[in-house]
Design a protein around this motif. Structure first.
Motif, PDB file in Angstrom:
ATOM      1  N   TYR A  72       0.824 -52.897 -85.473  1.00 14.02           N
ATOM      2  CA  TYR A  72       1.949 -53.278 -86.325  1.00 14.02           C
ATOM      3  C   TYR A  72       2.827 -52.060 -86.627  1.00 14.02           C
ATOM      4  CZ  TYR A  72      -0.318 -57.747 -86.891  1.00 14.02           C
ATOM      5  OH  TYR A  72      -0.880 -58.977 -86.643  1.00 14.02           O
ATOM      6  N   PHE A  73       4.096 -52.340 -86.809  1.00 12.99           N
ATOM      7  CA  PHE A  73       5.085 -51.283 -87.019  1.00 12.99           C
ATOM      8  C   PHE A  73       5.826 -51.505 -88.329  1.00 12.99           C
ATOM      9  CE2 PHE A  73       4.337 -51.457 -82.537  1.00 12.99           C
ATOM     10  CZ  PHE A  73       4.382 -50.130 -82.134  1.00 12.99           C
ATOM     11  N   ASP A  74       6.354 -50.405 -88.864  1.00  9.67           N
ATOM     12  CA  ASP A  74       7.204 -50.493 -90.041  1.00  9.67           C
ATOM     13  C   ASP A  74       8.566 -51.032 -89.634  1.00  9.67           C
ATOM     14  OD1 ASP A  74       5.258 -49.467 -91.758  1.00  9.67           O
ATOM     15  OD2 ASP A  74       5.880 -47.387 -91.378  1.00  9.67           O
ATOM     16  N   LEU A 103      -3.270 -53.999 -68.453  1.00  8.57           N
ATOM     17  CA  LEU A 103      -2.881 -54.356 -69.806  1.00  8.57           C
ATOM     18  C   LEU A 103      -1.370 -54.524 -69.881  1.00  8.57           C
ATOM     19  CD1 LEU A 103      -3.943 -54.693 -72.750  1.00  8.57           C
ATOM     20  CD2 LEU A 103      -3.423 -52.277 -73.064  1.00  8.57           C
ATOM     21  N   ILE A 104      -0.951 -55.636 -70.439  1.00  6.74           N
ATOM     22  CA  ILE A 104       0.467 -55.878 -70.678  1.00  6.74           C
ATOM     23  C   ILE A 104       0.703 -55.671 -72.173  1.00  6.74           C
ATOM     24  CG2 ILE A 104       2.352 -57.542 -70.550  1.00  6.74           C
ATOM     25  CD1 ILE A 104       0.620 -58.989 -68.392  1.00  6.74           C
ATOM     26  N   ILE A 105       1.617 -54.788 -72.505  1.00  9.86           N
ATOM     27  CA  ILE A 105       1.929 -54.499 -73.901  1.00  9.86           C
ATOM     28  C   ILE A 105       3.240 -55.194 -74.222  1.00  9.86           C
ATOM     29  CG2 ILE A 105       2.300 -52.688 -75.606  1.00  9.86           C
ATOM     30  CD1 ILE A 105       0.930 -50.819 -73.407  1.00  9.86           C
ATOM     31  N   GLN A 106       3.158 -56.181 -75.106  1.00 14.67           N
ATOM     32  CA  GLN A 106       4.320 -56.999 -75.440  1.00 14.67           C
ATOM     33  C   GLN A 106       4.903 -56.542 -76.773  1.00 14.67           C
ATOM     34  OE1 GLN A 106       2.426 -60.827 -75.597  1.00 14.67           O
ATOM     35  NE2 GLN A 106       2.505 -61.099 -73.397  1.00 14.67           N
ATOM     36  N   GLY A 107       6.117 -55.998 -76.747  1.00 12.75           N
ATOM     37  CA  GLY A 107       6.770 -55.536 -77.959  1.00 12.75           C
ATOM     38  C   GLY A 107       7.502 -56.673 -78.647  1.00 12.75           C
ATOM     39  N   ASN A 108       7.306 -56.775 -79.952  1.00  9.34           N
ATOM     40  CA  ASN A 108       7.916 -57.858 -80.735  1.00  9.34           C
ATOM     41  C   ASN A 108       8.597 -57.309 -81.977  1.00  9.34           C
ATOM     42  OD1 ASN A 108       6.758 -60.300 -79.280  1.00  9.34           O
ATOM     43  ND2 ASN A 108       4.930 -59.093 -79.692  1.00  9.34           N
ATOM     44  N   THR A 109       9.551 -58.075 -82.469  1.00  8.14           N
ATOM     45  CA  THR A 109      10.280 -57.680 -83.675  1.00  8.14           C
ATOM     46  C   THR A 109      10.398 -58.867 -84.617  1.00  8.14           C
ATOM     47  OG1 THR A 109      12.446 -58.331 -82.860  1.00  8.14           O
ATOM     48  CG2 THR A 109      11.707 -56.104 -82.311  1.00  8.14           C
ATOM     49  N   ARG A 165       4.420 -59.259 -90.068  1.00  8.88           N
ATOM     50  CA  ARG A 165       3.494 -59.736 -89.022  1.00  8.88           C
ATOM     51  C   ARG A 165       4.189 -59.818 -87.661  1.00  8.88           C
ATOM     52  NH1 ARG A 165      -1.044 -61.774 -88.584  1.00  8.88           N
ATOM     53  NH2 ARG A 165      -0.486 -63.758 -87.632  1.00  8.88           N
ATOM     54  N   ASN A 166       5.483 -60.026 -87.676  1.00  5.08           N
ATOM     55  CA  ASN A 166       6.219 -60.173 -86.419  1.00  5.08           C
ATOM     56  C   ASN A 166       6.638 -58.840 -85.796  1.00  5.08           C
ATOM     57  OD1 ASN A 166       5.974 -62.937 -86.562  1.00  5.08           O
ATOM     58  ND2 ASN A 166       7.860 -63.172 -87.741  1.00  5.08           N
ATOM     59  N   ARG A 167       6.469 -57.763 -86.521  1.00  3.09           N
ATOM     60  CA  ARG A 167       6.811 -56.423 -85.987  1.00  3.09           C
ATOM     61  C   ARG A 167       5.564 -55.820 -85.355  1.00  3.09           C
ATOM     62  NH1 ARG A 167       9.346 -55.797 -91.423  1.00  3.09           N
ATOM     63  NH2 ARG A 167       7.519 -54.606 -91.975  1.00  3.09           N
ATOM     64  N   ASN A 168       5.344 -56.077 -84.060  1.00  2.00           N
ATOM     65  CA  ASN A 168       4.099 -55.619 -83.461  1.00  2.00           C
ATOM     66  C   ASN A 168       4.234 -55.377 -81.962  1.00  2.00           C
ATOM     67  OD1 ASN A 168       3.213 -58.066 -81.816  1.00  2.00           O
ATOM     68  ND2 ASN A 168       3.568 -58.993 -83.827  1.00  2.00           N
ATOM     69  N   ALA A 169       3.214 -54.741 -81.454  1.00  2.00           N
ATOM     70  CA  ALA A 169       3.004 -54.667 -80.002  1.00  2.00           C
ATOM     71  C   ALA A 169       1.684 -55.387 -79.762  1.00  2.00           C
ATOM     72  CB  ALA A 169       2.933 -53.228 -79.523  1.00  2.00           C
ATOM     73  N   ASN A 170       1.724 -56.391 -78.917  1.00  4.47           N
ATOM     74  CA  ASN A 170       0.562 -57.218 -78.639  1.00  4.47           C
ATOM     75  C   ASN A 170      -0.059 -56.768 -77.312  1.00  4.47           C
ATOM     76  OD1 ASN A 170      -1.239 -59.325 -78.982  1.00  4.47           O
ATOM     77  ND2 ASN A 170       0.113 -60.835 -78.054  1.00  4.47           N
ATOM     78  N   LEU A 171      -1.362 -56.551 -77.319  1.00  7.70           N
ATOM     79  CA  LEU A 171      -2.072 -56.095 -76.120  1.00  7.70           C
ATOM     80  C   LEU A 171      -2.697 -57.309 -75.441  1.00  7.70           C
ATOM     81  CD1 LEU A 171      -3.895 -53.018 -77.704  1.00  7.70           C
ATOM     82  CD2 LEU A 171      -1.593 -53.124 -76.731  1.00  7.70           C
ATOM     83  N   VAL A 172      -2.258 -57.587 -74.230  1.00 12.19           N
ATOM     84  CA  VAL A 172      -2.753 -58.749 -73.489  1.00 12.19           C
ATOM     85  C   VAL A 172      -3.238 -58.266 -72.126  1.00 12.19           C
ATOM     86  CG1 VAL A 172      -2.166 -61.004 -72.517  1.00 12.19           C
ATOM     87  CG2 VAL A 172      -1.086 -60.247 -74.644  1.00 12.19           C
ATOM     88  N   TYR A 173      -4.490 -58.531 -71.827  1.00 11.92           N
ATOM     89  CA  TYR A 173      -5.020 -58.176 -70.508  1.00 11.92           C
ATOM     90  C   TYR A 173      -4.572 -59.219 -69.502  1.00 11.92           C
ATOM     91  CZ  TYR A 173      -7.710 -54.393 -72.433  1.00 11.92           C
ATOM     92  OH  TYR A 173      -8.056 -53.205 -73.034  1.00 11.92           O
ATOM     93  N   LYS A 174      -4.242 -58.749 -68.296  1.00 15.35           N
ATOM     94  CA  LYS A 174      -3.798 -59.678 -67.239  1.00 15.35           C
ATOM     95  C   LYS A 174      -4.854 -60.745 -67.039  1.00 15.35           C
ATOM     96  CE  LYS A 174      -0.179 -58.274 -64.411  1.00 15.35           C
ATOM     97  NZ  LYS A 174       0.398 -57.469 -63.434  1.00 15.35           N
TER      98      LYS A 174
END
Length: 179
Positions: A72-74, A103-109, A165-174
């Motif tokens: 999570y990010f500020d 690993l796919i890193i999905q950036g969200n805002t 909660r929506n400010r995050n980077a989600n780690l998803v394995y292929k």
């Protein structure tokens, strides 16, 4: 996936050229608090809380640190906080031990800001997380970053709790679907 991410990024860049995005409050800041002492992988017991001998998957075992998939990010920030060093070190160790894993890193805002700005900020969050993992020794070939901007909110609403909660980077394995 790379083609889709590249297409989204190119669209965002072209759209950004046609408008004036809000000032980036993170301009000039480093993308991740990576120092000499923080680049070493932490000692993490990947079997903590899991039972590998019974065939449990450490990535999905809720008692294993590898099941923690969000950074999570500020607000308006793409700096990876030190709170996530152990989590990212565990994922780095897993990736180094499993060379076929990707690993796919999905950036969200959150939904504040323009669509173009949020796509760019989501990409910066994904890239900052990727840089921390790369600094821990994970080869670039195992990492992919993509931005969803505000398109995949975890929580609906116009409250600070929903936005945070929506400010995050989600780690998803292929091969996995996003949590």
């Amino acid at each position: 996936m790379k083609k889709v991410a590249l297409s989204v990024l190119m669209t965002a860049l072209l759209a950004a050229c046609s408008s004036t995005p809000p000032a980036d409050p993170n301009a000039g800041k480093t993308t991740a608090p990576v120092t000499g002492s923080e680049t070493k992988p932490a000692t993490v017991d990947l079997t903590q809380g899991s039972d590998l001998n019974k065939g449990n998957n450490p990535l999905t075992d809720p008692n294993n640190i590898l099941s923690q998939r969000r950074v999570y990010f500020d607000f308006d920030s793409f700096v990876v906080k030190s709170d996530y060093q152990a989590q990212l070190a565990a994922h780095a160790k897993y990736l180094l031990a499993n060379k076929d894993a990707k690993l796919i890193i999905q950036g969200n805002t959150d939904d504040r800001g323009t669509a173009e700005y949020n796509l760019a900020l989501g990409q910066k969050r994904a890239e900052a997380t990727k840089k921390v993992l790369a600094a821990l020794g994970v080869p670039e070939s195992q990492l992919e970053s993509v931005s969803f901007g505000e398109e995949k909110p975890l929580e609906q609403g116009q409250t600070e709790a929903a936005w945070s909660r929506n400010r995050n980077a989600n780690l998803v394995y292929k091969g996995e679907s996003a949590q």
